[in-house]
Design an enzyme around this catalytic site. Sequence first.
Site, mmCIF file in Angstrom:
data_model
loop_
_atom_site.group_PDB
_atom_site.id
_atom_site.type_symbol
_atom_site.label_atom_id
_atom_site.label_comp_id
_atom_site.label_asym_id
_atom_site.label_seq_id
_atom_site.Cartn_x
_atom_site.Cartn_y
_atom_site.Cartn_z
ATOM 1 C CE LYS A 1 42.918 41.778 44.365
ATOM 2 N NZ LYS A 1 43.702 42.658 43.445
ATOM 3 C CG LEU B 1 43.450 49.651 47.841
ATOM 4 C CD1 LEU B 1 43.104 50.564 49.018
ATOM 5 C CD2 LEU B 1 44.899 49.188 47.939
ATOM 6 C CB SER C 1 37.169 41.362 45.477
ATOM 7 O OG SER C 1 36.837 41.790 44.177
ATOM 8 C CG ASP D 1 40.452 41.019 41.870
ATOM 9 O OD1 ASP D 1 41.138 40.314 41.098
ATOM 10 O OD2 ASP D 1 40.434 42.257 41.823
#
Length: 286
Positions: free
Chosen positions: A9, A99, A103, A136
């Site tokens: 992410k 990043l 999660s 997250d």
Amino acid sequence: MRWLRAAAKINLTLHVIGRRADGYHELESVVAFAGLCDWLAFDPGDDLALEVLGPRAREAGPPDENLVVRAARLLAASIPGLRLGRFRLMKRLPAAAGLGGGSADAAAALRLLAAEAGLPVNDPRVRASARATGADVLACLSPQARVIRGIGDKLGPAIRLPNIFAVLVNPQVQAPTSKVFAAFDLAAISSFESRPLPMVESGATDVLDFPSLGRNDLQAAAIRVAPPIARVVKRLSQIPEARATGMSGSGATCFALFSDRRSAAATRRTIAAENPEWWVEATDLH
């Protein structure tokens, strides 16, 4: 044994709106997901177990404390009789790197368990387990570009991105989120009001406005925790082809964004040759 991607992410923006009474910070962030990922496999069985493999396995910490195990336990507690089993995590993303790797791994575990149980990923029990696992994880359940708010648990609609290619650079230092927030000076942010996000129009047809990107309110705090980030930020800002540059999450990974794959690939080669000690990867975003 089925393998599932756990995509990195990327926080393309991160604005700190304020601090809540419970100590958590209210955030507003545009997130996207990368082609780079960890991989998670699941083999149903009677007992819960996790094996961590890959080039970043040592960074994942003790298996019993991994978010994959935590997510599985939380879902099992909400669904009596849920069949667990053995997970195998191929760890490729650096840890404490902004990043969302842990999660993403946890979200992949929930998706695998839900599929095994015949549950949709938007089942309220799956979503509740994601929220309880980490801020997250809910966003990583459906890895699509979107605006997230709150502590990361309030999801906006999916955003249609133009073709975006990114070079991700981590100077091989960790910036744990807790330490970055501890170093964050809330008073240094001039306004905690919600700022306009880099979008046009509304809903699922939104597209990204490159010139509005690049601001991360945690960047100064992350540099205090991990000073090498400053060198990465400076080097990426010198790339003329980059449409935008910034830092993801609480660091230490930074990004440069490009409109074409060739420019991203060329930049990756240049940065990696100049700094062989850095983690440098090129990827698409979605």
